[in-house]
Write a protein that holds these residues in place. Structure first.
Motif, PDB file in Angstrom:
ATOM      1  N   ASP A 406     -18.538 -17.246 -77.979  1.00 24.60           N
ATOM      2  CA  ASP A 406     -17.471 -16.770 -78.852  1.00 24.60           C
ATOM      3  C   ASP A 406     -17.943 -15.480 -79.498  1.00 24.60           C
ATOM      4  OD1 ASP A 406     -15.937 -18.897 -78.225  1.00 24.60           O
ATOM      5  OD2 ASP A 406     -16.093 -19.915 -80.168  1.00 24.60           O
ATOM      6  N   SER A 443     -23.951 -22.051 -74.682  1.00 24.34           N
ATOM      7  CA  SER A 443     -22.669 -21.687 -75.294  1.00 24.34           C
ATOM      8  C   SER A 443     -22.823 -21.528 -76.801  1.00 24.34           C
ATOM      9  CB  SER A 443     -21.605 -22.754 -75.002  1.00 24.34           C
ATOM     10  OG  SER A 443     -21.954 -23.994 -75.582  1.00 24.34           O
ATOM     11  N   ARG A 445     -20.111 -21.535 -80.092  1.00 24.40           N
ATOM     12  CA  ARG A 445     -18.722 -21.842 -80.437  1.00 24.40           C
ATOM     13  C   ARG A 445     -18.587 -22.002 -81.946  1.00 24.40           C
ATOM     14  NH1 ARG A 445     -15.538 -26.717 -80.444  1.00 24.40           N
ATOM     15  NH2 ARG A 445     -17.410 -27.902 -79.906  1.00 24.40           N
TER      16      ARG A 445
END
Length: 520
Positions: A406, A443, A445
Motif C-alpha cells: 500500500d 505485503s 497493508r
C-alpha cells in the motif's frame, strides 16, 4: 424473590405510613360527620343512633390512630377488624340517614379500596361482602317495616356490584404494587451488594483511584491514591486547591488523557490517566487512575531478570553441545595421523565454532533491543530497499519475493530493528518455500488509522500444529544448523518498538504478521 420473602425493613415502613394515613382518614370522616352532619341532614331518620354511632366512630378512629402510631407491627387481622368496623359504622350511619341514597355506600367503597391497597391478603373481598350484606339488609329491613318508598333493589344491586368491582381493582393494584416493591427491594439489595464489592475492590487496588465531580471536587478516593499523592483528601475537597500539580497536569482542557508527573509530596513518578464519565445533557464525573511507575519498572526489571535467567540457562545448554564436539574432535585430532580424518575433524571443529559464534552474536544483538531510535518510515519504500539489499549476497531472493504494498503506508519503527525482523522472516521463508518465483509474499497493508500491517507468507509445508506454540521460544528450531533465536529475537525487537509479531493460521505455508503503529 417471593412476596412472602420480602425484607421487613423498608417495605414494612412504607406500609406503616400508608396505614397511618388510612387511620387519619377515619378521623377526618368522623370529624366531618360531627361538623357538617346537620348541614347535610345526616341522621334525620334516627338521630339517637346517628349520635351514638358518631361518638363511637370518632373514638374508634382516634384510638386506631394512636395505637398504630405507637407500634410498628400491624397485622392483617387488625386491618381486617378495622375495615369491618368501618363498614358497620357506615352502615349504621346509612340506616340513620335514610338508606343508601344518603351516599354512605360511596364511603364504604373508599374503605374497601383503602383496605385493598394497604392490605396484602384477600381480606378486601370479605370487606366487599360485608358491605353488600349491609346494603341488602338495610333494604330488606325497610321493606319489612313498610318503607317501600326508600327501597330500590336494582340500585342497591348496582352499588353491591360496585363494591366487588372496587375490591377486585384494589386487589389487582395492590398485587402489582407488591410485585414492584419486591423487584425494587431485590434490585436495591443487588445494587448495595455490588457497591460494597466495588468499594472493596477499589480499596485493595494497587493503583490509586480518585473520583471527581463536574466541579473537580473529590467524591471518592482510595487509600492507595492517598499513599501515592501523600495527602488524604476528604469528600468535597477541591483538587485544584489541594493538589495544584495534579490539576495542572491532567485537568486542563488542553491536557492529554494520560501524562507522567512527579508527585510533589512523595517524589514518586506517577502515570496519571483521565477517564471522563459522560452523562446525557450534563457534565459527568472524572476518574483519575494513578499508577506508580517505580513499581512498574521494578516489576519489569524482575520479569527481565527472570527471562535473562532462563535465557542464560538455555545458552549454557546450547553451547555445551558444540563445545563438547569441539573438545572431542580436538582430542582425536591430536591422536589421528591420517590426512582425510584430520580434515573431517577440523571441519567439525570449524562448524561447531561457527555455531557458537552465531549464538553469541544473536545474544549480543538481543541485548541491544532497548537501544532503539524510532522514526516514521515509508514502509512500502523501506520494503523495496530491504529486498534489494537483502538479495545482494543471494540474487535469487529478489525473484522469490513478491511485493504487495500500500503506497504511502507509514509506520513508527527503528530502522535497524525492522531490517533484522524482516531478514529473519524472509530468511526462514526462503528455506521452506517451494523455490518458485513469487513463492514468498511480502505485503504492507493499512489496517486502520492507528495500525499498519507487514505480512510475510510462503508456500512451503507450513509449521506443524504441535510446534506452532513454540516457534517464538528461544533455541527452538527445526533447522539443524540454526540457533533457534531468530524468531525469539524478532518478537523481542517488535515489542521494543511497540509492535506485535504473531503467527497466523494459513491454509498453506507459514504466515507472520507484524502489526506496527501507523503515523501520518
Amino acid at each position: 424473590m417471593s412476596l412472602a420473602a420480602l425484607p421487613s425493613g423498608e417495605s414494612s415502613h412504607a406500609r406503616a405510613v400508608s396505614i397511618r394515613y388510612f387511620n387519619l382518614y377515619r378521623i377526618v370522616v368522623a370529624s366531618a360527620f360531627a361538623i357538617f352532619g346537620g348541614v347535610f341532614s345526616f341522621g334525620q331518620k334516627a338521630p339517637e343512633v346517628f349520635l351514638v354511632t358518631l361518638v363511637a366512630y370518632w373514638v374508634m378512629a382516634f384510638s386506631f390512630f394512636l395505637l398504630h402510631a405507637g407500634s410498628p407491627h400491624y397485622g392483617e387481622r387488625t386491618l381486617g377488624l378495622q375495615t369491618a368496623l368501618d363498614i358497620i359504622m357506615l352502615a349504621l350511619f346509612m340506616y340513620a340517614s335514610g338508606g343508601f341514597r344518603s351516599g354512605m355506600p360511596f364511603l364504604m367503597m373508599t374503605s374497601i379500596a383503602g383496605a385493598g391497597l394497604v392490605g396484602q391478603g384477600r381480606m378486601v373481598l370479605g370487606a366487599a361482602s360485608l358491605a353488600t350484606m349491609a346494603v341488602l339488609v338495610d333494604q330488606l329491613y325497610r321493606t319489612l317495616t313498610g318503607n317501600e318508598g326508600q327501597v330500590d333493589f336494582s340500585q342497591a344491586a348496582i352499588i353491591c356490584v360496585g363494591f366487588f368491582a372496587v375490591a377486585v381493582v384494589a386487589r389487582m393494584l395492590s398485587r402489582r404494587a407488591l410485585a414492584n416493591e419486591a423487584l425494587a427491594n431485590s434490585r436495591g439489595f443487588d445494587l448495595a451488594r455490588q457497591m460494597r464489592v466495588n468499594a472493596r475492590i477499589i480499596e485493595d487496588m494497587q493503583d490509586g483511584v480518585v473520583v471527581l465531580d463536574a466541579e473537580n471536587s473529590v467524591r471518592q478516593m482510595n487509600p492507595r491514591a492517598s499513599e501515592l499523592l501523600g495527602v488524604a483528601l476528604q469528600t468535597g475537597d477541591r483538587i485544584v486547591e489541594s493538589l495544584p500539580d495534579l490539576a495542572s497536569s491532567i485537568l486542563l482542557e488542553s491536557s492529554p488523557d494520560s501524562v507522567q508527573m512527579v508527585a510533589e509530596r512523595t517524589g514518586k513518578t506517577l502515570s496519571v490517566r483521565r477517564v471522563a464519565i459522560a452523562e446525557a445533557g450534563a457534565a459527568g464525573d472524572t476518574l483519575l487512575f494513578l499508577e506508580d511507575m517505580d513499581r512498574v519498572q521494578a516489576r519489569a526489571q524482575q520479569i527481565k531478570l527472570a527471562a535473562l535467567g532462563r535465557l542464560t540457562a538455555n545458552i549454557a545448554h546450547e553451547i555445551r553441545n558444540p563445545l563438547s564436539s569441539v573438545s572431542h574432535a580436538s582430542e582425536l585430532l591430536l591422536e589421528e595421523k591420517r590426512q582425510g580424518v584430520q580434515e573431517r575433524l577440523v571441519r567439525i571443529i570449524h562448524d561447531n565454532a561457527a555455531r557458537i559464534e552465531r549464538i553469541v552474536r544473536d545474544v549480543l544483538e538481543l541485548g541491544q533491543r532497548d537501544r532503539l531510535t524510532s522514526e516514521p518510515l515509508d514502509l512500502a519504500q523501506f520494503c523495496r530497499g530491504f529486498v534489494d539489499e537483502f538479495s545482494i549476497p543471494n540474487p535469487r531472493i529478489a525473484q522469490l519475493v513478491q511485493l504487495e504494498l500500500d503506497e504511502g503506508a507509514r509506520g513508527c519503527f527503528d530502522r535497524l530493528h525492522l531490517y533484522q525482523i524482516l531478514a529473519n522472516l524472509i530468511g526462514n521463508a526462503s528455506r521452506y518455500c517451494s523455490g518458485q518465483d513469487g513463492s514468498i509474499c511480502l505485503s504492507v497493508r493499512v489496517i486502520d488509522e492507528h495500525r499498519v500491517q507487514i505480512a510475510v507468507r510462503d508456500d512451503g509445508p507450513g509449521i506443524p500444529a504441535e510446534d506452532r506454540a513454540k516457534v517464538f521460544e528461544p533455541f527452538f528450531t527445526s533447522d539443524p544448523k540454526g540457533t533457534g533465536l531468530g524468531l525469539f529475537m524478532a518478537r523481542e525487537l517488535a515489542e521494543a518498538n511497540g509492535a506485535e509479531l504473531s503467527l497466523q493460521d494459513a491454509p498453506g505455508g507459514a504466515e507472520f504478521h507484524l502489526m506496527a503503529r501507523r503515523t501520518a
